[in-house]
Motif scaffolding. Structure first.
Motif, PDB file in Angstrom:
ATOM      1  N   ASP A 104       0.845  -1.180   0.000  1.00  0.00           N
ATOM      2  CA  ASP A 104       0.000   0.000   0.000  1.00  0.00           C
ATOM      3  C   ASP A 104       0.879   1.227   0.000  1.00  0.00           C
ATOM      4  O   ASP A 104       1.533   1.507   0.978  1.00  0.00           O
ATOM      5  CB  ASP A 104      -0.888  -0.019   1.241  1.00  0.00           C
ATOM      6  N   ALA A 136       0.383   4.175   0.444  1.00  0.00           N
ATOM      7  CA  ALA A 136       0.146   5.175   1.477  1.00  0.00           C
ATOM      8  C   ALA A 136       0.303   4.616   2.876  1.00  0.00           C
ATOM      9  O   ALA A 136       0.186   5.326   3.842  1.00  0.00           O
ATOM     10  CB  ALA A 136      -1.244   5.763   1.310  1.00  0.00           C
ATOM     11  N   THR A 194      -3.934  -3.073  16.076  1.00  0.00           N
ATOM     12  CA  THR A 194      -4.500  -2.977  14.730  1.00  0.00           C
ATOM     13  C   THR A 194      -3.515  -2.374  13.735  1.00  0.00           C
ATOM     14  O   THR A 194      -3.421  -2.819  12.606  1.00  0.00           O
ATOM     15  CB  THR A 194      -5.783  -2.123  14.763  1.00  0.00           C
ATOM     16  N   PHE A 245      -7.754  -6.548  13.780  1.00  0.00           N
ATOM     17  CA  PHE A 245      -8.788  -5.538  13.857  1.00  0.00           C
ATOM     18  C   PHE A 245      -9.575  -5.691  15.156  1.00  0.00           C
ATOM     19  O   PHE A 245     -10.106  -6.744  15.440  1.00  0.00           O
ATOM     20  CB  PHE A 245      -9.718  -5.724  12.643  1.00  0.00           C
ATOM     21  N   ILE A 283       2.275 -15.486   6.344  1.00  0.00           N
ATOM     22  CA  ILE A 283       2.824 -16.787   5.942  1.00  0.00           C
ATOM     23  C   ILE A 283       4.337 -16.711   5.807  1.00  0.00           C
ATOM     24  O   ILE A 283       5.064 -17.594   6.278  1.00  0.00           O
ATOM     25  CB  ILE A 283       2.173 -17.228   4.617  1.00  0.00           C
ATOM     26  N   ILE A 299      -7.320   6.018  13.001  1.00  0.00           N
ATOM     27  CA  ILE A 299      -7.169   6.166  11.564  1.00  0.00           C
ATOM     28  C   ILE A 299      -6.822   7.598  11.197  1.00  0.00           C
ATOM     29  O   ILE A 299      -5.972   7.842  10.333  1.00  0.00           O
ATOM     30  CB  ILE A 299      -8.463   5.712  10.876  1.00  0.00           C
ATOM     31  N   ILE A 332     -10.416  12.546   5.681  1.00  0.00           N
ATOM     32  CA  ILE A 332     -10.041  11.318   4.991  1.00  0.00           C
ATOM     33  C   ILE A 332      -9.712  11.589   3.524  1.00  0.00           C
ATOM     34  O   ILE A 332      -8.809  10.985   2.969  1.00  0.00           O
ATOM     35  CB  ILE A 332     -11.173  10.277   5.130  1.00  0.00           C
ATOM     36  N   PHE A 333     -10.440  12.512   2.918  1.00  0.00           N
ATOM     37  CA  PHE A 333     -10.113  12.823   1.528  1.00  0.00           C
ATOM     38  C   PHE A 333      -8.741  13.471   1.425  1.00  0.00           C
ATOM     39  O   PHE A 333      -7.960  13.180   0.540  1.00  0.00           O
ATOM     40  CB  PHE A 333     -11.155  13.782   0.938  1.00  0.00           C
ATOM     41  N   PRO A 343      -5.604  10.540   3.419  1.00  0.00           N
ATOM     42  CA  PRO A 343      -6.073   9.152   3.483  1.00  0.00           C
ATOM     43  C   PRO A 343      -5.261   8.271   4.412  1.00  0.00           C
ATOM     44  O   PRO A 343      -5.752   7.263   4.883  1.00  0.00           O
ATOM     45  CB  PRO A 343      -5.959   8.660   2.040  1.00  0.00           C
ATOM     46  N   SER A 344      -3.988   8.636   4.670  1.00  0.00           N
ATOM     47  CA  SER A 344      -3.208   7.820   5.595  1.00  0.00           C
ATOM     48  C   SER A 344      -3.115   8.466   6.950  1.00  0.00           C
ATOM     49  O   SER A 344      -2.199   8.197   7.718  1.00  0.00           O
ATOM     50  CB  SER A 344      -1.805   7.602   5.059  1.00  0.00           C
TER      51      SER A 344
END
Lengths: 292, 408, 358
Positions: C12, C14, C76, C82, C223, C279, C323-324, C327-328
């Motif tokens: 990811d 971000a 988390t 989560f 894994i 978040i 958030i817009f 985002p991170s």
């Protein structure tokens, strides 16, 4: 014994509420791969729209149909406007977008329509079913409609090209794009479907629980529990899970002595978690096997 | 003889002015939050969160204060009503109350909602000697002038209502089997305790089912089914509007006709009985201390007409079917009365003194015969209720006004 | 970079890579960051001496929420499990402190912190074990069950004698130690600040250590991590315990500062609040947790100022905007701005070098 039967039937009736919600939850989960916290609030908002139309004098079925149509469009709009920009953000950030939507809808409902509970009409009537004192005709109707919706969805997904395209887009977006499926619009469609189902759920539930801005909070949580219990990848499982949650909760409240009443939600959830220990993807869920 | 020279005037002037000033200061005493033109009244209320349906009470109170201001205020001073959202969360209540007292410097805190929220600031208010006026919950603990002299309650407390229901049951169905439905929090448990205390020794044998619900429960249908299944023929329904209505309707659906007692918290005609079904609500018994605005019997009553005029002019967006909008102006009027009675001696101590000396205060929307009374040892302003029975169209008051004071 | 770290960056763009991966190419930034932290600490020490008591109270609560969110972050953000149940740990910590401080135990307030931490650690471990079998939303449901169960248990008449039932427990405010010229609010602030600094430093140390890398490896590629010999079960359970410990200590502090505990304060909505704070602050960022605390305390107040009736809607809109734009989370935003600034500096440096060598 009779009390057991009574509680099971009462549990089925309440469970029908949860099952309808669980179905909507699973629909959107299948489309976008996570839980929509705002599902309940969207359903409440749709139900308020219907109520307003009926209050203005329109017929029940007109209001019903228009509300379902509007909800479908709202669902698509929310996806295109709100969630497309954050689709590449971490999953948890998208979660926050859902929470924001929840907050906005809940607050607006209260402001526009105030908090006095409102009764919502039902096309099924409210007499006791078949004269028995267990459930009413409306609740039986609710169960029937949920099962019919489930059947329709099954036919749609398995038997139509569009349904197939949606499943493909959810299962493997990259491959789906390669064969020409417009994945973005499939997701939007999934949203629209789930909001429409939520609207139907809301309009079925409101006659039982009365319409107010906080109508769906508890229902969403129970519906979520039911969906997880049944398996998030299985709509049929979610519906069964919803019924099961209703029954478990009722039985816990009635038959567990001493603390049953106070802790019945806790007990129900413990039962669900115990089931998940044995079947980590829900009773009917498929454990996704991924290549390493 | 020029005895009064300029010098003497100059010499005596300061003394004269000083005397005049002293005289004036003796007449006007101000604690923080008061000026010649303003009195700051603080409040925390659940505008958001799980109890947000009660928020209309304080919106209504704000409208009432606006009306008073337009009519000249309190002894010429405008009320500055500062109300913050506490989302019914005690930590938030503490934060907002401290803000009101320490930053906004309000004079008094009035009419906060909820037992846990008010308990959270109980100690703080009494330590800082700020009046916690007319707390908007029916818990018994607010009537405690000895250890908490700065806190005073308002409405009839839930335990005493429970006792009144118990007394009615003993009178009318002494061999009854009772099922109680109550919300699993402070007020619900208070009602239950009141009923049990009122039944005394017979409580254990008469109460067959004690069913609870949480506000996140979608329905209480299964609780009602349970109570019927246990063979109960008396149903004490202390739920709030939504769940009370569900219970009434479910009882009708399963063709169960107990002696059905509805608590004061859930007895609105338009808010509970109409959704539940007027036919299904026939025979319900409840208690009132305020006039139900949806009851046509008050149509020509002077108090009701005043209230209607108030709502139309000052709070038109308020729901005229909501009993909460009757509670609001009644509480606000009591606050205004107390502040007015202080005259120019606007100290917090005097506020509590005036609040503890209300005699036969009658307000427009209190039931006829019910008045507000307090004393230095009695911090329960409203201690009277009257029973009513629903005849399918309206609540018919019967009997006489009953005292809901708890035995000493 | 090790395999898990590379995966983390690739998965990811971000998302937050480990702290060391950021530090290497921006060496100058690391020193600057130490300076910033130092400045922040000094500001934190001076603040209560210049602001009003009520603001000190708010700042103390910000630190407490930041600590609670850091607990959630460990589970988390760093370990990928989560959790919707951290309101329960916060509540258990708060009630542990309240019960010990009132009644017959009458423990001094500072001893309640390690007790709350220990109790929550044990609870966390006992939950971490069965949680091993669950993933994603299924784990969310299990933790959600915990969040729902706690208020019901606290109110039930089984535990009423201990917890005070629906009436809750009132706690006395601790006095500052005799001789110090500060008031009770300021003392609680410094006490909380000290606890905060110690626990944040410990968390930073944990994250930078081998254990930390193992924990993050489990998040990014379980894994591969197992294939490399990491005992995933042990680390996941331990992380659950430590995460619960952090949030439990925060809960105990919360009880002491607010001086009151009641069952319905520790409900599912508090868990959601913590999650939102996490978040917005930035998952996987330790200083971000503090920003999350600021958000959780102040944004509802701001929303209310804009509109009392629609405060929820305003809150939602603010959340969406954040958030817009970020985002991170705040931490991601800061990191990206710093990176672009560094890039600009490097471009101009190479340009000037290029010009000078001609």
């Amino acid at each position: 014994m009779e009390q057991l039967l009574q509680q099971v039937v009462a549990g089925l009736a309440t469970g029908a509420i949860y099952a309808t919600m669980a179905l909507a939850v699973v629909m959107v989960y299948q489309a976008i791969d996570h839980l929509n916290f705002a599902q309940g609030e969207l359903a409440t908002f749709s139900t308020f729209l219907a109520w307003q139309m009926i209050d203005w004098g329109w017929s029940y079925w007109a209001a019903f149909a228009i509300t379902v149509a509007i909800s479908f469009v709202i669902g698509i709009a929310i996806d295109r406007i709100l969630f497309r920009p954050v689709r590449n953000a971490p999953i948890l950030s998208q979660l926050v977008a859902f929470i924001a939507l929840f907050s906005i809808l809940n607050s607006s409902d209260g402001e526009i329509w105030n908090f006095t509970i409102k009764s919502f009409p039902t096309p099924f009537g409210t007499k006791p079913l078949l004269g028995s004192g267990l459930i009413s005709t409306h609740q039986a109707g609710m169960v029937a409609v949920t099962l019919v919706m489930l059947a329709l969805l099954y036919v749609f997904f398995r038997g139509s090209r569009l349904g197939l395209a949606m499943r493909a887009a959810a299962a493997n977006p990259e491959a789906a794009r390669l064969v020409g499926i417009r994945v973005g619009w499939m997701i939007a469609l999934g949203w629209g479907l789930s909001t429409a189902i939520g609207a139907v759920a809301g309009m079925l539930i409101a006659p039982v629980v009365f319409l107010d801005p906080n109508m769906m909070l508890g229902v969403l949580l129970y519906g979520f529990a039911g969906a997880v219990l049944g398996g998030l990848s299985s709509p049929g499982g979610a519906v069964l899970g919803g019924f099961a949650v209703g029954i478990i909760e009722n039985l816990a409240g009635t038959f567990i002595p001493f603390v049953g009443q106070e802790l019945k939600l806790t007990v129900a959830l413990i039962v669900i978690v115990a089931v998940l220990m044995v079947r980590p993807a829900g009773i009917f869920g498929r454990v996704a096997v991924s290549r390493v | 003889m020029k005895q009064i020279t300029r010098r003497t005037i100059l010499a005596t002037a300061p003394a004269a002015i000083g005397l005049a000033a002293l005289h004036a200061r003796a007449a006007k005493q101000y604690d923080p939050g008061v000026t010649d033109s303003e009195i700051k009244v603080g409040n925390t209320a659940p505008y958001s969160g799980p109890a947000s349906n009660y928020s209309t009470i304080w919106k209504c109170e704000a409208a009432y204060f606006k009306m008073i201001n337009a009519q000249g205020g309190i002894n010429g001073r405008q009320i500055n009503f500062i109300s913050y959202d506490d989302a019914y969360s005690p930590p938030k209540t503490v934060e907002m109350t401290r803000k009101l007292v320490e930053q906004d410097q309000v004079f008094v805190i009035a009419g906060g909602a909820g037992t846990p929220t008010n308990t959270a600031i109980w100690k703080y208010m009494n330590e800082h000697k700020v009046p916690q006026l007319f707390v908007a919950t029916g818990a018994t603990k607010w009537d405690d002038p000895k250890s908490h002299p700065w806190t005073i309650g308002f409405q009839p407390n839930y335990q005493s209502e429970g006792r009144i229901y118990a007394a009615y049951i003993l009178q009318n169905k002494p061999e009854g089997k009772i099922g109680v439905l109550y919300q699993n929090d402070d007020f619900g448990k208070d009602y239950l305790k009141g009923v049990k205390d009122g039944l005394g020794a017979k409580a254990a044998s008469m109460i067959k089912v004690e069913a609870t619900y949480e506000t996140t429960d979608p329905t209480v249908d299964s609780q009602v089914v349970n109570i019927k299944a246990a063979g109960c023929d008396v149903f004490v329904n202390t739920a709030i509007n939504k769940f009370a209505a569900q219970a009434i309707r479910k009882a009708a659906e399963i063709e169960w006709e107990p002696l059905h007692i509805l608590s004061g918290i859930g007895n609105s005609l338009a808010g509970t009985l109409k959704p539940a079904g007027l036919e299904a609500s026939k025979g319900l018994v409840t208690d009132f201390f305020l006039k139900d605005p949806t009851d046509p019997q008050w149509k020509d009553d002077a108090g009701y007409k005043w209230w209607l005029g108030f709502m139309n002019e000052w709070y038109p967006e308020g729901d005229k079917n909501d009993a909460l909008n009757v509670f609001g102006p009644t509480a606000a009027a009591t606050i205004v009365h107390v502040l007015k009675a202080c005259g120019d001696e606007l100290t917090r101590a005097n506020v509590m003194e005036q609040a503890a000396n209300l005699h036969e205060l009658s307000l427009p929307m209190l039931l006829p015969g019910i008045t507000i009374n307090t004393s230095p040892t009695d911090f329960a302003p409203i201690k009277q209720v009257q029973l009513a029975r629903f005849d399918g169209e309206r609540w018919q008051l019967f009997g006489s006004v009953i005292s809901s004071a708890l035995p000493a | 970079m090790t395999v898990p770290e590379r995966e983390a960056v690739a998965l990811d763009a971000a998302a937050v890579p480990s702290e060391t991966a950021v530090a290497k190419p921006l060496g100058l930034w690391l020193d600057r960051r130490r300076l910033l932290i130092g400045a922040a600490v000094i500001a934190g020490l001076v603040a209560p001496l210049v602001v009003a008591n009520f603001t000190i109270f708010q700042l103390t609560m910000v630190m407490i929420y930041g600590l609670a969110i850091l607990g959630l972050n460990l589970l988390t953000g760093f370990n990928g499990q989560f959790s919707l149940g951290h309101s329960a740990f916060y509540g258990i910590g708060a009630y542990t402190a309240a019960i010990l401080m009132s009644g017959s135990a009458d423990l001094a307030y500072y001893w309640t912190l390690p007790c709350a931490g220990a109790v929550c650690f044990i609870v966390g471990i006992s939950l971490g074990l069965p949680a091993l079998r669950l993933q994603g939303l299924y784990l969310a449901l299990a933790t959600f069950a915990l969040a729902v169960a706690l208020p019901q248990l606290l109110k039930s008449h089984l535990l009423e004698g201990l917890t005070g039932g629906v009436q809750g427990i009132v706690i006395d405010k601790p006095d500052p130690p005799p001789g110090l010229p500060i008031n009770a609010d300021q003392w609680l602030y410094y006490f909380t600040l000290a606890v905060l600094l110690v626990m944040f430093a410990a968390a930073a140390g944990l994250v930078r250590s081998r254990t930390g890398r193992a924990i993050m490896a489990i998040r990014d590629h379980p894994i591969a991590a197992a294939a490399m010999g990491i005992n995933t079960a042990r680390y996941k359970t331990l992380t659950f315990g430590v995460s619960a410990l952090y949030t439990g200590v925060a809960g105990a502090l919360g009880a002491i500062v607010v001086q009151f505990v009641a069952p319905d304060s520790f409900n599912f909505l508090l868990s959601v609040n913590f999650l939102v704070g996490l978040i917005v602050g930035g998952i996987g960022s330790i200083p971000g947790s503090l920003f999350g605390g600021v958000f959780v305390l102040f944004v509802p107040n701001i929303a209310e100022k804009v509109s009392t009736g629609l405060s929820g809607a305003v809150y939602g809109v603010i959340l969406l905007l954040l958030i817009f734009l970020m985002p991170s989370g705040a931490a991601g935003f800061v990191r990206r701005t710093a990176a672009s600034l560094a890039r600009l500096r490097r471009v101009s440096t190479t340009e000037s070098i290029g010009r000078s060598t001609r």
